[in-house]
Design a protein around this motif. Structure first.
Motif, mmCIF file in Angstrom:
data_model
loop_
_atom_site.group_PDB
_atom_site.id
_atom_site.type_symbol
_atom_site.label_atom_id
_atom_site.label_comp_id
_atom_site.label_asym_id
_atom_site.label_seq_id
_atom_site.Cartn_x
_atom_site.Cartn_y
_atom_site.Cartn_z
ATOM 1 N N GLY A 1 0.792 -1.225 0.000
ATOM 2 C CA GLY A 1 0.000 0.000 0.000
ATOM 3 C C GLY A 1 0.824 1.276 0.000
ATOM 4 O O GLY A 1 0.367 2.298 0.493
ATOM 5 N N LYS A 2 2.023 1.221 -0.583
ATOM 6 C CA LYS A 2 2.905 2.389 -0.575
ATOM 7 C C LYS A 2 2.318 3.563 -1.364
ATOM 8 O O LYS A 2 2.308 4.686 -0.880
ATOM 9 N N THR A 3 1.835 3.275 -2.568
ATOM 10 C CA THR A 3 1.378 4.363 -3.421
ATOM 11 C C THR A 3 0.183 5.079 -2.794
ATOM 12 O O THR A 3 0.127 6.307 -2.732
ATOM 13 N N THR A 4 -0.766 4.311 -2.308
ATOM 14 C CA THR A 4 -1.928 4.904 -1.648
ATOM 15 C C THR A 4 -1.497 5.688 -0.413
ATOM 16 O O THR A 4 -1.954 6.805 -0.178
ATOM 17 N N ALA A 5 -0.583 5.089 0.355
ATOM 18 C CA ALA A 5 -0.118 5.758 1.572
ATOM 19 C C ALA A 5 0.564 7.078 1.226
ATOM 20 O O ALA A 5 0.412 8.073 1.947
ATOM 21 N N ALA A 6 1.313 7.099 0.125
ATOM 22 C CA ALA A 6 2.002 8.322 -0.285
ATOM 23 C C ALA A 6 0.998 9.447 -0.501
ATOM 24 O O ALA A 6 1.169 10.561 0.002
ATOM 25 N N ALA A 7 -0.062 9.129 -1.239
ATOM 26 C CA ALA A 7 -1.058 10.151 -1.539
ATOM 27 C C ALA A 7 -1.786 10.593 -0.269
ATOM 28 O O ALA A 7 -2.034 11.781 -0.057
ATOM 29 N N LYS A 8 -2.107 9.633 0.584
ATOM 30 C CA LYS A 8 -2.811 9.970 1.821
ATOM 31 C C LYS A 8 -1.939 10.844 2.720
ATOM 32 O O LYS A 8 -2.411 11.797 3.333
ATOM 33 N N LEU A 9 -0.664 10.510 2.769
ATOM 34 C CA LEU A 9 0.270 11.274 3.592
ATOM 35 C C LEU A 9 0.380 12.701 3.063
ATOM 36 O O LEU A 9 0.388 13.673 3.827
ATOM 37 N N ALA A 10 0.454 12.823 1.733
ATOM 38 C CA ALA A 10 0.547 14.148 1.123
ATOM 39 C C ALA A 10 -0.669 14.984 1.511
ATOM 40 O O ALA A 10 -0.545 16.156 1.873
ATOM 41 N N ARG A 11 -1.815 14.346 1.482
ATOM 42 C CA ARG A 11 -3.046 15.051 1.830
ATOM 43 C C ARG A 11 -3.002 15.525 3.275
ATOM 44 O O ARG A 11 -3.341 16.669 3.593
ATOM 45 N N LEU A 12 -2.550 14.624 4.163
ATOM 46 C CA LEU A 12 -2.479 14.947 5.589
ATOM 47 C C LEU A 12 -1.510 16.102 5.847
ATOM 48 O O LEU A 12 -1.823 17.050 6.559
ATOM 49 N N LEU A 13 -0.321 16.011 5.232
ATOM 50 C CA LEU A 13 0.682 17.047 5.449
ATOM 51 C C LEU A 13 0.203 18.388 4.914
ATOM 52 O O LEU A 13 0.439 19.433 5.503
ATOM 53 N N LYS A 14 -0.483 18.319 3.778
ATOM 54 C CA LYS A 14 -0.987 19.538 3.179
ATOM 55 C C LYS A 14 -1.991 20.194 4.126
ATOM 56 O O LYS A 14 -1.975 21.409 4.304
ATOM 57 N N SER A 15 -2.825 19.378 4.740
ATOM 58 C CA SER A 15 -3.821 19.928 5.655
ATOM 59 C C SER A 15 -3.155 20.523 6.893
ATOM 60 O O SER A 15 -3.748 21.301 7.618
ATOM 61 N N GLN A 16 -1.896 20.130 7.135
ATOM 62 C CA GLN A 16 -1.179 20.689 8.272
ATOM 63 C C GLN A 16 -0.325 21.889 7.856
ATOM 64 O O GLN A 16 0.547 22.322 8.605
#
Lengths: 413, 494
Positions: free
Chosen positions: B112-127
């Protein structure tokens, strides 16, 4: 609707409860911090509580049974929406240049399991050349558990070995290991005497009629890759293969299958991303019969077996294939060799939903032992049919239980 | 098929709970059961051994605390040990003093690396960070395309090139500097830890971009293999943390325990669903509670705190304490709950839910229908549903686009809920009067004592409807702990 009402009511209660709990625990903190006294002993259980008990009983509190009945009360009957009108088929144009089909010699399982084998031998090495004692059995148990075989299957195997060891009055750990190997084979091939034949590992298809193989499994197990490899093999055998890109959920999943189609010379049928996978399967079936294809390989989106709506979707896909009676020859559950005990639950749930005919065990070229397939075969009787042992097109091979067992317990490291 | 670890432990603890004190034999017996349960939860055999050893040592040596019964005491020990093993505290990403900060994801194929990458990007962006997503998985067909699409969905710039993974990673740093992005997330190809070539490639990427954070992505369904994977990746590139994916399944995630114990680095994030916002910081204490069947109360409370308005919270409490619920209140509360996400997910966080409920099909569209019906009523009708006669029913059905039988259904159901609320309201008042001890340990027959009572400390009833109904038979003998004097397994110990 019933469920929703009860659930919302429950949530209201829980929310309110949560606020109170936070406050209570906060108060407790303060009090303790300030006073520095030993905590007050809890109020004795007899006393006031006992006094209130009769009142509680008198309250109109529904019993668990009543509530469960409440929850099971029939909701508004679900009307299945008529299937969406099939979108115009969007098959990819067959590649202009006849693709070069890689002719690869398929490796034998044993060659690929070298590492697994040595891992096992390493474990057993410790007990070799000693007398059989409790520690020997513990080591055997641990080795099986470490291979993800699971507790109940491990116990079953070792019990059988114990019985056989008594019969044959085995005295050497080596003898136990060889008995264990035999038991594994017996478990995998089934007991033909009892009419249980676990040894049908062929992927069925019949010349001159529609043949469909469907691939299901949780996310990330290697469904699309397995399809790509199988497509390549069947095209190499001279079959006309249609690939149905039924994974319309994951971004670029259809692109991934398209690349496989181009690489192998299969024909792809795909829909828009986010489209109804049912329509893709419908189109693929139509395209296959229109073009006289020999085999349709249906890819599906990875789904956790706990998501009931997605499992319903899967059943629907199967129903669409079943409109061509007898076409669906295989439903293969793809399982990653590194999967733990959850693999058994997966197999059970997928089997309940779409009647799985076999397992495709992927990624067995690592150190993962794939022992969960022993549990699956033992408890559910679903045989492993193919094994993925590498990233190459040819790295998908037939599963041979004797080789599997021999490789696991071979003398040579 | 398998009892979940929590169900198993529930069974075991109820056995101890009925005894007077914790003997060495008890400890042995329970240890065996815990060993089994942990193995079934896919905790690595080696890890189980050392874990059990530590629990045993603590349990046998532990003073029998006055305020605890033996069952609670044992749960507390196991819980604390689990929390310690899982990490003790919540970890954090390391930020580079000189931007951009680089984060590299590594792991097996399909973790699940690719999905995790996108999710992480979203989270960091929201921060408030400015991430750049980098597709360095040139191995799997269409992996780059997948990340490109996901990057578009979370509205984060994307970079890749058709060269080789090392050049892609290098190029990405330059691109980040050019675009002024301060956080680079590099997605790499899945690889087996024994594939020497690919492990060397990973090392080369790592050497080229010197990531401050190298995270291993591990599927929560992984079995015994988790230990080998973690060890090998750690040896190759030096892990700084772990992302645990697919924890929305029913795997108990013993892999988390294994990886944590072996690598000694924190599990930072957890993937909790297929949607891109279903990704959250990993909380060891919560995971431990979850493993012990205490539900994910803290996440729930946090979510409630974040979504419920102060006013609505007060109202909810009032409703429960007074025991009167009108359709109007119901509508209000439903709005708040809706904001917390799909009902199914919210439900999953409540401790002690029976499997039947957890697996019940909950169609969130049903909420819309219920809303439509209630909104088609006059305020008077909402307060006094008894008013609704045949012609009113017809009007409501027409107004809401439903049928009269659906309205009947709703009213009937609501009436039952009201009755139960009333009962609980009475209990709540009584319990309040009595102080803090009106809890799950009350022994009324037919009173499925359990979670809500226990959780709510003093303020709320000791059993009854939704809690009892929802948990069914899965938590015999009440929810342990949450005794303000005894230390709260579900909450950080004081």
């Amino acid at each position: 609707m019933v469920v929703v009402i009860v659930v919302v009511a429950a949530l209201v209660l829980v929310m309110a409860g949560a606020f109170v709990a936070v406050r209570v625990s906060g108060r407790g903190k303060e009090r303790r911090g300030v006073a520095g006294e030993p905590a007050a002993p809890p109020v004795a259980r007899s006393g006031p509580e006992t006094a209130t008990a009769p009142d509680e009983r008198a309250l109109p509190t529904p019993s668990v049974e009543e509530l469960e009945a409440l929850l099971r009360a029939p909701a508004a009957p679900e009307v299945e929406a008529p299937p969406a009108p099939p979108a115009p088929p969007a098959p990819s144009a067959p590649p202009e240049v006849a693709p070069e089909v890689e002719v690869v010699e398929r490796p034998r399982l044993r060659d690929r399991l070298g590492r697994t084998r040595s891992a096992f031998s390493g474990a057993f090495g410790r007990i070799r050349g000693r007398k059989i004692d409790d520690e020997t059995w513990d080591e055997l148990e641990e080795s099986l558990l470490a291979a993800d075989v699971g507790m109940s299957t491990t116990t079953r195997l070792l019990d059988a070995v114990r019985t056989r060891a008594k019969e044959t009055s085995a005295t050497e750990p080596d003898e136990l290991i060889s008995l264990l190997r035999d038991e594994v084979v017996t478990l995998l091939v089934g007991d033909t005497a009892n009419g249980v034949d676990g040894d049908d590992r062929t992927l069925h298809m019949r010349a001159g009629e529609s043949n469909v193989w469907m691939f299901v499994g949780v996310n990330g197990v290697g469904k699309t890759t397995t399809i790509g490899k199988l497509a390549s093999q069947r095209v190499g055998d001279g079959c006309r293969v249609v690939l149905a890109a039924g994974d319309t959920f994951r971004a670029a999943a259809a692109d991934q299958l398209q690349l496989w189609a181009e690489r192998t010379g299969g024909e792809l049928v795909r829909g828009q991303e986010g489209a109804d996978p049912g329509s893709v399967v419908f189109d693929a079936m139509a395209a296959a019969s229109g073009r006289g294809a020999d085999l349709v390989l249906v890819d599906t989106a990875g789904r956790l077996h706990t998501k009931s709506n997605l499992m319903e979707e899967l059943k629907k896909l199967r129903r669409i294939v079943d409109r061509t009676p007898g076409a669906l020859k295989e439903v293969l559950l793809v399982i990653d060799a590194s999967t733990g005990q959850n693999g058994l639950v997966q197999a059970k749930q997928f089997a309940d939903a779409v009647d799985v005919t076999g397992i495709a065990l992927t990624k067995l070229d690592g150190t993962a032992k794939g022992g969960i397939v022993l549990a699956i075969q033992s408890e559910l009787g679903i045989p492993v049919k193919v094994v993925g042992v590498g990233e190459g097109v040819g790295d998908l091979i037939e599963f041979d239980p004797r080789e599997f067992a021999a490789a696991l317990f071979s003398e040579e490291g | 098929m398998f009892d979940s670890l929590s169900d198993r432990l529930d069974g075991i603890f109820s056995k101890i709970r009925s005894r007077g004190r914790l003997t060495e034999r008890d400890v042995d017996e329970v240890s065996r059961e815990i060993r089994l349960a942990l193995l079934e939860a896919d905790v690595n055999v080696r890890v189980v051994k050392s874990f059990i050893g530590r629990v045993k040592e603590r349990a046998i040596g532990a003073e029998v605390a006055k305020a605890l019964d033996p069952g609670q005491q044992f749960i507390k020990i196991v819980h604390e040990e689990l929390v310690e093993t899982l990490g003790g505290v919540t970890g954090k990403l390391t930020m580079s003093p000189k931007p951009p900060t680089v984060l590299m994801l590594a792991g097996l194929q399909g973790s699940g690396k690719t999905t995790a990458a996108a999710k992480l990007a979203r989270l960091l962006k929201s921060q408030g960070l400015h991430p750049l997503l980098v597709g360095a998985d040139l191995q799997r067909p269409a992996a780059v395309e997948q990340l490109r699409v996901l990057a578009g969905r979370v509205d984060v710039p994307f970079y890749s090139e058709a060269t080789d993974p090392v050049s892609v990673a290098r190029g990405a740093i330059a691109e980040a500097q050019r675009l002024g992005r301060n956080f680079v997330i590099v997605d790499t190809a899945g690889r087996l830890q024994i594939d020497t070539d690919l492990m060397n490639e990973l090392r080369a990427i790592s050497d080229a971009v010197q990531p401050q954070n190298t995270l291993l992505v591990v599927d929560a369904m992984t079995g015994q293999e988790a230990v080998n994977v973690a060890e090998a990746f750690n040896d190759a590139v030096g892990l700084d943390g772990v992302i645990l994916t697919k924890i929305d399944g029913d795997a108990r995630g013993g892999a988390a325990l294994s990886v944590k114990e072996v690598v000694g680095k924190p599990i930072l994030f957890a993937g909790t669903g297929e949607k891109l916002d279903e990704f959250e910081p990993f909380h060891p204490d919560r995971m431990a509670s979850r493993i012990l069947g205490m539900g994910d109360v803290l996440t729930l409370i946090e979510k409630v705190e974040a979504t419920f308005e102060e006013e609505e919270k007060r109202k909810a409490e009032e409703i429960v304490q007074s025991g009167t619920l009108t359709l109007e209140d119901f509508l209000d509360q439903m709005q708040q709950i809706k904001r917390m996400g799909p009902l199914q997910n919210v439900l999953g966080m409540i401790p002690g839910m029976s499997k039947e409920i957890r697996n019940a099909e909950i169609d969130d569209r049903e909420i819309a229908r219920i809303e439509a019906i209630i909104r088609s009523m006059t305020p008077e009708e909402r307060r006094r549903p008894d008013l609704i006669n045949g012609s009113r029913r017809m009007r409501i059905a027409q107004g809401s686009g439903t049928s009269t039988s659906e309205i009947n259904n709703l009213l009937k159901q609501f009436k039952q809920v009201q009755t139960m609320m009333k009962g609980m309201g009475g209990l709540a008042r009584k319990a309040k009067g009595k102080g803090k001890k009106g809890k799950g340990r009350m022994k009324g027959p037919k009173m499925p004592s359990g979670f809500p009572g226990g959780l709510q400390g003093g303020g709320l009833p000791g059993g009854g409807l939704p809690g009892g109904a929802l948990q069914g038979k899965s938590l015999p003998g009440g929810f342990p702990g949450l005794d303000p004097e005894a230390g709260l397994p579900g909450f950080p110990p004081r």
